[in-house]
Design a protein around this motif. Structure first.
Motif, PDB file in Angstrom:
ATOM      1  N   ALA A 390       0.813  -1.222   0.000  1.00  0.00           N
ATOM      2  CA  ALA A 390       0.000   0.000   0.000  1.00  0.00           C
ATOM      3  C   ALA A 390       0.842   1.264   0.000  1.00  0.00           C
ATOM      4  N   GLY A 391       2.042   1.192   0.524  1.00  0.00           N
ATOM      5  CA  GLY A 391       2.863   2.389   0.592  1.00  0.00           C
ATOM      6  C   GLY A 391       3.718   2.645  -0.621  1.00  0.00           C
ATOM      7  N   THR A 392       3.588   1.864  -1.647  1.00  0.00           N
ATOM      8  CA  THR A 392       4.435   2.022  -2.839  1.00  0.00           C
ATOM      9  C   THR A 392       3.792   2.992  -3.825  1.00  0.00           C
ATOM     10  N   PRO A 393       4.564   3.552  -4.724  1.00  0.00           N
ATOM     11  CA  PRO A 393       4.003   4.461  -5.735  1.00  0.00           C
ATOM     12  C   PRO A 393       2.957   3.797  -6.622  1.00  0.00           C
ATOM     13  N   GLU A 394       3.101   2.507  -6.836  1.00  0.00           N
ATOM     14  CA  GLU A 394       2.162   1.811  -7.712  1.00  0.00           C
ATOM     15  C   GLU A 394       0.747   1.795  -7.121  1.00  0.00           C
ATOM     16  N   ALA A 395       0.642   1.852  -5.787  1.00  0.00           N
ATOM     17  CA  ALA A 395      -0.686   1.840  -5.162  1.00  0.00           C
ATOM     18  C   ALA A 395      -1.499   3.076  -5.537  1.00  0.00           C
ATOM     19  N   ALA A 396      -0.818   4.198  -5.733  1.00  0.00           N
ATOM     20  CA  ALA A 396      -1.528   5.418  -6.135  1.00  0.00           C
ATOM     21  C   ALA A 396      -1.793   5.450  -7.647  1.00  0.00           C
ATOM     22  N   LYS A 397      -0.913   4.871  -8.411  1.00  0.00           N
ATOM     23  CA  LYS A 397      -1.045   4.932  -9.869  1.00  0.00           C
ATOM     24  C   LYS A 397      -2.210   4.102 -10.390  1.00  0.00           C
ATOM     25  N   LEU A 398      -2.582   3.095  -9.665  1.00  0.00           N
ATOM     26  CA  LEU A 398      -3.590   2.160 -10.196  1.00  0.00           C
ATOM     27  C   LEU A 398      -5.033   2.622  -9.978  1.00  0.00           C
ATOM     28  N   HIS A 399      -5.261   3.727  -9.279  1.00  0.00           N
ATOM     29  CA  HIS A 399      -6.595   4.112  -8.801  1.00  0.00           C
ATOM     30  C   HIS A 399      -7.641   4.174  -9.911  1.00  0.00           C
ATOM     31  N   LYS A 400      -7.350   4.876 -10.957  1.00  0.00           N
ATOM     32  CA  LYS A 400      -8.345   5.065 -12.015  1.00  0.00           C
ATOM     33  C   LYS A 400      -8.676   3.757 -12.722  1.00  0.00           C
ATOM     34  N   HIS A 401      -7.640   3.034 -13.108  1.00  0.00           N
ATOM     35  CA  HIS A 401      -7.873   1.790 -13.825  1.00  0.00           C
ATOM     36  C   HIS A 401      -8.514   0.740 -12.921  1.00  0.00           C
ATOM     37  N   MET A 402      -8.257   0.843 -11.649  1.00  0.00           N
ATOM     38  CA  MET A 402      -8.888  -0.094 -10.727  1.00  0.00           C
ATOM     39  C   MET A 402     -10.392   0.184 -10.672  1.00  0.00           C
ATOM     40  N   ALA A 403     -10.819   1.448 -10.643  1.00  0.00           N
ATOM     41  CA  ALA A 403     -12.251   1.795 -10.618  1.00  0.00           C
ATOM     42  C   ALA A 403     -12.944   1.299 -11.870  1.00  0.00           C
ATOM     43  N   THR A 404     -12.322   1.519 -13.004  1.00  0.00           N
ATOM     44  CA  THR A 404     -12.914   1.053 -14.261  1.00  0.00           C
ATOM     45  C   THR A 404     -13.052  -0.455 -14.260  1.00  0.00           C
ATOM     46  N   SER A 405     -12.026  -1.121 -13.789  1.00  0.00           N
ATOM     47  CA  SER A 405     -12.053  -2.585 -13.775  1.00  0.00           C
ATOM     48  C   SER A 405     -13.135  -3.088 -12.830  1.00  0.00           C
ATOM     49  N   ASP A 434     -14.511   9.170  -5.846  1.00  0.00           N
ATOM     50  CA  ASP A 434     -14.000  10.326  -6.574  1.00  0.00           C
ATOM     51  C   ASP A 434     -13.897  10.077  -8.064  1.00  0.00           C
ATOM     52  N   THR A 435     -14.277   8.907  -8.491  1.00  0.00           N
ATOM     53  CA  THR A 435     -14.212   8.561  -9.910  1.00  0.00           C
ATOM     54  C   THR A 435     -15.620   8.459 -10.483  1.00  0.00           C
ATOM     55  N   PRO A 436     -15.776   8.638 -11.770  1.00  0.00           N
ATOM     56  CA  PRO A 436     -17.100   8.450 -12.384  1.00  0.00           C
ATOM     57  C   PRO A 436     -17.657   7.072 -12.113  1.00  0.00           C
ATOM     58  N   GLU A 437     -16.792   6.083 -12.120  1.00  0.00           N
ATOM     59  CA  GLU A 437     -17.243   4.716 -11.871  1.00  0.00           C
ATOM     60  C   GLU A 437     -17.780   4.578 -10.448  1.00  0.00           C
ATOM     61  N   GLY A 438     -17.162   5.270  -9.519  1.00  0.00           N
ATOM     62  CA  GLY A 438     -17.631   5.211  -8.150  1.00  0.00           C
ATOM     63  C   GLY A 438     -18.988   5.867  -7.980  1.00  0.00           C
ATOM     64  N   LYS A 439     -19.173   7.003  -8.627  1.00  0.00           N
ATOM     65  CA  LYS A 439     -20.466   7.696  -8.564  1.00  0.00           C
ATOM     66  C   LYS A 439     -21.559   6.858  -9.208  1.00  0.00           C
ATOM     67  N   ASN A 440     -21.248   6.241 -10.298  1.00  0.00           N
ATOM     68  CA  ASN A 440     -22.219   5.372 -10.961  1.00  0.00           C
ATOM     69  C   ASN A 440     -22.621   4.225 -10.045  1.00  0.00           C
ATOM     70  N   ALA A 441     -21.678   3.681  -9.354  1.00  0.00           N
ATOM     71  CA  ALA A 441     -21.979   2.577  -8.443  1.00  0.00           C
ATOM     72  C   ALA A 441     -22.883   3.044  -7.314  1.00  0.00           C
ATOM     73  N   GLN A 442     -22.621   4.203  -6.789  1.00  0.00           N
ATOM     74  CA  GLN A 442     -23.478   4.725  -5.717  1.00  0.00           C
ATOM     75  C   GLN A 442     -24.922   4.883  -6.185  1.00  0.00           C
ATOM     76  N   ASN A 443     -25.083   5.369  -7.371  1.00  0.00           N
ATOM     77  CA  ASN A 443     -26.432   5.555  -7.921  1.00  0.00           C
ATOM     78  C   ASN A 443     -27.133   4.217  -8.140  1.00  0.00           C
ATOM     79  N   GLU A 444     -26.433   3.278  -8.674  1.00  0.00           N
ATOM     80  CA  GLU A 444     -27.019   1.964  -8.936  1.00  0.00           C
ATOM     81  C   GLU A 444     -27.432   1.278  -7.643  1.00  0.00           C
ATOM     82  N   LEU A 445     -26.699   1.508  -6.650  1.00  0.00           N
ATOM     83  CA  LEU A 445     -27.005   0.857  -5.376  1.00  0.00           C
ATOM     84  C   LEU A 445     -28.301   1.390  -4.758  1.00  0.00           C
ATOM     85  N   LYS A 446     -28.745   2.578  -5.172  1.00  0.00           N
ATOM     86  CA  LYS A 446     -29.957   3.175  -4.607  1.00  0.00           C
ATOM     87  C   LYS A 446     -31.222   2.824  -5.390  1.00  0.00           C
TER      88      LYS A 446
END
Length: 557
Positions: A390-405, A434-446
């Protein structure tokens, strides 16, 4: 080598007499003053002259030992002692007497043996029947020439050297072969020496050659047991020779032949460790790891070698992982990195280094999977980074692609097994809001969901035509209470002729099923419940994302 002698035994006087018929005595019947002997007195028996007796006063001998004229013992001139020999020969004078001196004198042959004249009591020796003439030794009896003798020693040395170098095999085998050949030669030489010595009775070995020959024979006979005794030492020495030259397997074979074995052999442990380090240097990391593992497993008590093997294994696995990463083989790289992190001897510095490269390998793997739209594996790879690195630079770099996935994985789950998609959407809405994918998930859950089921009427005299979803239904309720719930709900639907019913856009909550009949102006509501608990049997739990199928709803029976 021929320990023969070049000296002959001196001949005895007897042998000299046999060979030369005795020494030649000087003629006593010659010379310028030698007179012819007188004839016998009184015209007696004419004795012949006695060889070897000379002198100017020679009297005519009487008959031997008898007669009136026997003068007694006579001493011939020039002879020692008293003569008791045979009668003298006839007189050697007169017209026919050949001169015994001067130019025409022919000396008589030497007597056969006159030694007995010196001793009146000594009888002449008997003549030799088989005289042994003196002769030189034949070629077999003669001593070997010095050059041939020295050449024989050199030839044996050459044969032994050739057996060592030309026969093949390791040092110990060569030494054993030389020992066998030396033993054979050492047995043959004494036999040859004995035969030659017995065949030349008069020739014996000289002291220098005897000493040299004995020393050589003893050395040859001792070579075989010495070679056998040195087998282990020779194997060890040759093993060290191969080890110093990097011929690792040959060194291991020699050490093993010398009796070295696991787990206590320092030589074997050292060789395996050195072999692994050499393979590391040659970038043959997989083979190096095999050697280091052998040291750790088979020789755990050789501490210094085990420590080197551990360090070498860590180095090899990190290098092997990096090598695989450079080739794009991220799975292989991760395998080596993960294995290294689990090693007990991967200490703090090792952990820090390996975590960095391992995180990078996982990230690169996830990115390659994302490009191939393999979202499930992408999530798995990225999750490993978020969990362990979690403390490596790669943990921050993957955020966007992880949400899409995650969103794509959630959609696939909703189509196949909707309930499994709920955690995915919930995570996406929470951790990636904070990602579009996250917002979409919140909406779908409701979103409200549909509720479906199939009504089975087991009461033939009843005709239930509608179904409702209510809350708070209990088994001990009165009819008025049940109608109040029926009238108060907006979630009502018709029961199809085949028994199916559907509620659309039902808000997420828990509901009880209540069915309704209107026959000729007479209304009736009913539901089933557990008589012990008064809890309704047919309920509907409407949750996020997924429609609800309540199955068969049975009336009566």
């Amino acid at each position: 080598m021929d320990p023969s002698n070049d000296k002959a035994h001196p001949l005895t006087p007897f042998e000299q007499n046999q060979d030369n018929n005795g020494p030649t005595l000087p003629s006593q019947q010659s010379g310028a003053s030698y007179p012819p002997p007188p004839g016998p007195p009184g015209g007696g028996y004419p004795y012949p002259s006695q060889p070897g007796v000379a002198g100017g006063s020679y009297p005519p001998p009487p008959a031997q030992g008898s007669g009136s004229n026997y003068p007694g013992p006579q001493t011939p001139p020039g002879a020692a002692g008293t003569y008791y020999g045979p009668p003298p020969p006839p007189p050697q004078s007169g017209p026919s007497y050949a001169p015994q001196s001067g130019a025409g004198y022919a000396p008589p042959p030497p007597p056969p043996n006159t030694n007995f004249y010196n001793n009146p009591w000594q009888s002449p020796p008997p003549p030799s029947r088989n005289p042994v003439p003196s002769r030189p030794p034949n070629i077999f009896e003669r001593p070997m020439p010095l050059l041939a003798y020295a050449g024989g020693i050199v030839l044996i040395a050459i044969v032994l050297v050739a057996c060592y170098f030309l026969g093949g095999g390791d040092w110990a085998a060569q030494a054993a072969r030389v020992g066998i050949v030396a033993l054979i030669i050492g047995i043959i030489l004494p036999i040859v020496w004995f035969i030659r010595t017995r065949s030349r009775l008069a020739v014996s070995a000289g002291m220098p050659r005897r000493i040299i020959s004995i020393v050589c024979i003893v050395a040859l006979l001792a070579a075989s047991p010495i070679a056998n005794a040195m087998q282990g030492s020779l194997h060890m020495q040759e093993g060290r020779y191969f080890e110093d030259r990097g011929q690792w397997q040959a060194a291991i074979d020699e050490y093993t032949a010398a009796g070295e074995k696991k787990p206590g052999s320092v030589a074997l442990a050292r060789t395996y460790t050195s072999w692994g380090l050499a393979l590391n240097k040659a970038k043959l990391y997989t083979q190096a790891i095999n050697q280091f593992t052998t040291v750790s497993t088979d020789y755990p008590g050789i501490d210094d070698q085990v420590i080197q093997a551990h360090q070498g294994e860590v180095t090899a696995r990190i290098a092997l992982g990096k090598q695989a990463s450079q080739l794009g083989n991220y799975n292989e790289a991760i395998k080596n990195f993960d294995t290294t992190l689990k090693l007990q001897y991967c200490y703090a510095a090792c952990q820090s280094e390996v975590k960095g490269v391992d995180s990078t390998a996982y990230y690169n793997l996830g990115e390659s999977q994302f490009k191939e739209k393999n979202y499930d594996d992408t999530v798995t790879s990225f999750d490993k980074i978020l969990t362990d690195f979690a403390g490596t630079p790669e943990a921050a770099k993957l955020h966007k692609h992880m949400a899409t996935s995650l969103l794509n994985v959630g959609k696939d789950q909703r189509r196949s097994s909707c309930s499994s998609a709920v955690p995915t959407y919930q995570r996406l809405g929470k951790d990636f809001s904070d990602t579009p994918e996250g917002k979409n998930a919140q909406n779908e859950l409701k979103q409200p969901q549909n509720v479906t089921g199939h009504f089975v009427n087991n009461e033939p005299n009843r005709n239930y035509t509608r179904m409702s979803l209510v809350q708070g239904l209990m088994g001990n309720m009165t009819t008025d209470q049940m109608f109040a719930l029926w009238d108060g709900t907006q979630l009502k639907t018709d029961i199809q002729a085949n028994g199916n019913f559907t509620f659309t856009a039902v808000p997420q909550d828990n509901y009880d099923l209540l069915w309704y009949q209107n026959s000729g102006g007479t209304e009736r509501v009913a539901f089933r419940y557990n008589t012990l608990t008064n809890i309704p049997t047919h309920t509907a739990k409407v949750g996020p994302l997924c429609p609800v199928d309540v199955g068969d709803v049975k009336a009566g029976g």
